[in-house]
Write a protein that holds these residues in place. Structure first.
Motif, PDB file in Angstrom:
ATOM      1  N   TYR A 603       0.868  -1.187   0.000  1.00 37.34           N
ATOM      2  CA  TYR A 603       0.000   0.000   0.000  1.00 37.34           C
ATOM      3  C   TYR A 603       0.901   1.232   0.000  1.00 37.34           C
ATOM      4  N   VAL A 604       0.949   1.913  -1.140  1.00 37.13           N
ATOM      5  CA  VAL A 604       1.913   2.982  -1.332  1.00 37.13           C
ATOM      6  C   VAL A 604       1.193   4.294  -1.621  1.00 37.13           C
ATOM      7  N   GLY A 605       1.618   5.364  -0.960  1.00 38.55           N
ATOM      8  CA  GLY A 605       0.999   6.653  -1.234  1.00 38.55           C
ATOM      9  C   GLY A 605       1.556   7.764  -0.368  1.00 38.55           C
ATOM     10  N   LEU A 606       1.314   8.994  -0.807  1.00 43.20           N
ATOM     11  CA  LEU A 606       1.677  10.204  -0.063  1.00 43.20           C
ATOM     12  C   LEU A 606       0.428  10.667   0.675  1.00 43.20           C
ATOM     13  N   VAL A 607       0.427  10.531   1.992  1.00 42.41           N
ATOM     14  CA  VAL A 607      -0.810  10.701   2.769  1.00 42.41           C
ATOM     15  C   VAL A 607      -0.752  11.885   3.738  1.00 42.41           C
ATOM     16  N   GLU A 608       0.233  12.768   3.557  1.00 45.75           N
ATOM     17  CA  GLU A 608       0.447  13.828   4.534  1.00 45.75           C
ATOM     18  C   GLU A 608      -0.740  14.769   4.693  1.00 45.75           C
ATOM     19  N   VAL A 609      -1.560  14.904   3.638  1.00 47.02           N
ATOM     20  CA  VAL A 609      -2.731  15.779   3.721  1.00 47.02           C
ATOM     21  C   VAL A 609      -3.619  15.379   4.897  1.00 47.02           C
ATOM     22  N   GLY A 610      -3.641  14.101   5.211  1.00 43.25           N
ATOM     23  CA  GLY A 610      -4.468  13.613   6.308  1.00 43.25           C
ATOM     24  C   GLY A 610      -4.119  14.214   7.652  1.00 43.25           C
ATOM     25  N   VAL A 611      -2.870  14.673   7.816  1.00 42.98           N
ATOM     26  CA  VAL A 611      -2.479  15.344   9.055  1.00 42.98           C
ATOM     27  C   VAL A 611      -2.227  16.835   8.809  1.00 42.98           C
ATOM     28  N   GLY A 612      -2.789  17.340   7.715  1.00 46.44           N
ATOM     29  CA  GLY A 612      -2.707  18.775   7.460  1.00 46.44           C
ATOM     30  C   GLY A 612      -1.381  19.257   6.919  1.00 46.44           C
TER      31      GLY A 612
END
Length: 793
Positions: A603-612
């Motif tokens: 499971y690969v992805g850039l998820v930083e938006v989830g923590v603002g």
């Protein structure tokens, strides 16, 4: 052993299992001909085409990339049996009716290729009986194969030979299923329900019976028999609902019909609650009601006495919860001696499982290894029953079980076999696992495919070397260990919790690159457990942020960026061996490497938006660079069109839910390697590093990156305004997305301007630190650290 080359597979039967087996085959790029009966109305392939369309709707998805469904060819038995001649493997997966299966074998036999292996996917029918319908020429190439549902995700596959199955055929099929399909193979004897369902369903029946004996409700039993007991989180009754009570009843009926001489036969009776639910057509999850039913947001449980559903939510008592956290020997002693009914219940079901597997071992499996592996891989237990027994003290537990049998507390009066009391300390040893039938310890399989598993999943007592201490260590710190197995390739293993990226990981990677350049052919970043990395250690940043604010964080972000640039331009190939989650900074480590070798279920992805936040370790720089590279390959200067998909993935925190989907998102490239079996990941990654060096690989040359510039930013922001005003995204997500657009388009420069990676990383760092000062981001970060879940604000 000659190579078994699987170029095409025929799957007979487009039902739930057949269609999903076909889907998993095309996941690993094996084309399939999927057969079923000719439709009575409309196109004759209608049954199969409907089944293929249905695969797109299933959750969890059986297909890694929906485009690959095009590799499934629809066929029917009336018109297309000649297609079988081109298939190297034929898997029959029709309904569990002996007469239907035998009739189908008679039809296909003349058309099967002379070299093809034929296998019946069945959960418990006699494979030997099925073989009787086949001509003599096919019998040596016929066996049973039992995929667990859902086939893509369940690791266990049982292989069942008949007396006429050639050993070489079974070896060839095991090799393909292990390496090609990524499964854990257990060889089972041709007995009713084989190994996993024989032990697992008997255990479920025992649990239902003991729950009734001790007056425990389903929700309490599920809390007790889930993760607290080292089993699947769904416990017992939720698992039954997921499997389907009709499916469970079918497996139970196989026990009832075929095991009348079994000393445990009385315990195979259909539980009254199951019978009641079956009569009401409440078959579990697929019908919306079974042991549980969801009404609105409320979860209800079935109450047999009332014949209706009542509120659920019961939990284990705290005292029992504490007992379950004790070491195995103390845990079982406390459960056995406790007066609390929940503790007595747990001892009863564990005692019953020890008793059952000991009595039946000689009949159902070659050794205790197959039983424990089957329960691990098929029923999601942390340990198999023999492992737990051995860990808790073999002779003491055996004595307790014997005392309960003698006292009439057990499910059966059958005594424990004599070998249990021969002075042994267990059934798993470094030399092998105990075979009750052969009265000796049998070593693990020596098939060549298992040489690719450098650290196969070990059983307690085997004495396997733990990968975290294996090999020759070069150095280690609190967060990373650098070591080698062969003296040719250096391995960097992240050891922090969830493999989070902190200062120790950054320093360790820098040191590992330097060491690899000096002494080795390559550097592989691999850890023996999941995840690859869940991203940056936000909690470790808090003290610095509290003391110095965003200004104090900026140098730490730059250290990460510089380290990943060092990985990217290292003088030896750097390989990211990805298993599990590679999120945020974990994704940024992976894309910085020269190559990625990824397990299928990554499971690969850039998820930083989830923590603002936005990606700050080069993830957005990677999107801009890849966009420029694709534009150049297409001889096109519309750079925005080549970065918009990457922008969207980062702005929406989209995660590839398989390596195949991650490739579509651009986090894996076309020449990256996808590995089906998790235990082959390190072997393949090391081989790739050596091959790249031996082929004359050199690091990429630094080059300037053409960007979409201010006009690209303006176009994206216009679309974002429409999304914000339409209520699709909130104000803070709009703000973050605008900053992401600024980076991937290269900032306020003209379209086509040439910039460096360092310039883009400076933009990343600037916006990352600015967001840290934003109150909305601070709310998200603190909320995530407290709950582990994204906060929407």
């Amino acid at each position: 052993m000659s190579k078994f080359n699987v170029r095409k597979v025929a799957v007979l039967g487009a039902g739930v299992m057949g269609a999903q087996i076909a889907a998993h085959l095309v996941n690993v790029k094996v084309p399939v001909v999927l057969f079923d009966l000719p439709a009575k109305e409309g196109p004759k392939n209608g049954i199969v085409t409907k089944a293929i369309d249905g695969l797109k709707k299933l959750k969890p998805s059986p297909i890694g990339n929906a485009d690959d469904l095009g590799f499934i060819q629809a066929a029917n038995y009336e018109e297309h049996l000649d297609l079988l001649k081109d298939c190297d493997l034929v898997i029959e997966a029709i309904a569990e009716r002996m007469d239907w299966k035998l009739d189908l074998y008679t039809k296909i036999a003349p058309h099967v290729a002379p070299h093809a292996i034929v296998a019946s996917n069945t959960s418990g029918l006699s494979i030997t009986k099925l073989a009787e319908a086949l001509p003599e020429s096919i019998k040596p190439r016929f066996c049973g194969i039992h995929f667990f549902n859902p086939p893509r995700y369940m690791y266990l596959v049982e292989l069942i030979p008949t007396p006429t199955t050639q050993p070489q055929v079974l070896d060839q099929l095991e090799t393909f299923v292990t390496s090609g399909l990524g499964k854990g193979v257990v060889r089972a004897k041709d007995t009713p329900n084989f190994v996993a369902n024989r032990v697992g369903i008997a255990g479920m029946l025992s649990t239902i019976q003991e729950a009734q004996n001790f007056g425990l409700s389903y929700d309490i039993v599920d809390d007790l028999t889930g993760k607290k007991l080292g089993r699947a989180s769904s416990g017992t009754f939720r698992t039954a609902d997921v499997v389907g009570l009709d499916t469970m009843a079918h497996v139970v009926k196989t026990l009832q019909d075929n095991l009348k001489d079994d000393p445990f036969y009385p315990s195979y009776a259909t539980p009254p609650a199951v019978a009641k639910l079956l009569d009401a057509k409440a078959l579990g999850q697929k019908t919306g009601a079974g042991f549980y039913k969801k009404v609105g947001k409320d979860i209800l449980r079935f109450d047999l006495a009332k014949g209706d559903y009542v509120p659920a939510g019961g939990k284990a008592e705290a005292i029992v919860d504490r007992i379950l956290k004790k070491p195995a020997a103390e845990r079982l002693k406390l459960l056995r001696e406790a007066s609390h009914p929940q503790a007595q219940f747990l001892w009863a079901i564990l005692r019953n499982s020890f008793h059952y597997v000991a009595v039946h071992l000689a009949e159902i499996a070659d050794s205790a290894r197959e039983v424990d592996q089957a329960m691990r891989w098929g029923f999601g237990t942390k340990q198999g029953p023999f492992e737990l027994w051995q860990e808790a003290g073999w002779q003491q537990v055996a004595t307790w079980v014997k005392e309960d049998i003698d006292a009439g507390k057990a499910l059966s009066k059958a005594p424990l076999p004599d070998w249990v009391f021969d002075g042994r300390t267990g059934v798993h040893t470094p030399e092998g696992s105990w075979s009750a039938a052969q009265k000796k310890y049998i070593p693990r399989s020596s098939l060549p495919v298992y040489q690719r598993q450098l650290f196969p999943e070990a059983l307690l007592g085997e004495g396997a070397k733990a990968p975290i201490t294996a090999g020759t260590e070069e150095f280690k710190n609190d967060e990373l260990r650098a070591w080698t197995l062969d003296g040719e390739v250096l391995i960097a293993s992240i050891t922090s919790k969830m493999h989070l990226i902190g200062p120790g990981v950054i320093d360790g990677l820098l040191k590992a690159v330097e060491l690899a350049e000096a002494k080795y052919k390559g550097l592989v970043i691999w850890s023996p457990d999941e995840p690859f990395s869940a991203g940056a250690n936000l909690e470790a940043m808090l003290p610095t942020f509290m003391k110095s604010g965003a200004k104090g964080i900026a140098p730490e972000i730059k250290k990460l960026q510089d380290a990943l640039l060092r990985v990217r331009y290292a003088g030896v190939p750097t390989i990211a061996a990805v298993r599990g989650m590679a999120l945020g900074g974990g994704c940024e480590i992976a894309v910085a490497c020269a190559k990625r070798v990824a397990h299928m279920e990554s499971y690969v992805g850039l998820v930083e938006v989830g923590v603002g936040l936005l990606p700050g370790g080069g993830g957005l720089t990677y999107i801009a660079r890849r966009g420029a590279e694709k534009a150049k390959a297409a001889n096109n200067t519309d750079y925005l069109s080549f970065v918009k998909d990457g922008f969207q993935a980062a702005a929406m925190a989209t995660v590839g839910t398989s390596a195949l989907e991650s490739r579509k998102l651009g986090y894996l490239l076309d020449d990256d390697v996808i590995v089906a079996n998790k235990d082959e990941l390190l072997y393949v990654a090391i081989a790739q590093a050596k091959a790249m060096t031996d082929s004359g690989w050199r690091a990429p040359l630094k080059s300037l990156i053409p960007v979409a510039g201010r006009s690209g930013i303006a176009t994206i922001k216009a679309q974002l305004v429409a999304m914000r005003d339409g209520g699709f995204i909130g104000p803070h997500d709009y703000h973050i997305a605008g900053l992401i657009a600024d980076v991937v388009c290269g900032g306020e420069v003209d379209a086509g301007s040439l910039v460096t990676e360092e310039y883009l990383m400076t933009l990343e760092r600037k916006h990352f630190c600015a967001l840290l000062e934003h109150p909305k981001t601070q709310e998200r970060v603190m909320g995530f650290l407290q709950t582990g879940k994204p906060v929407r604000n």
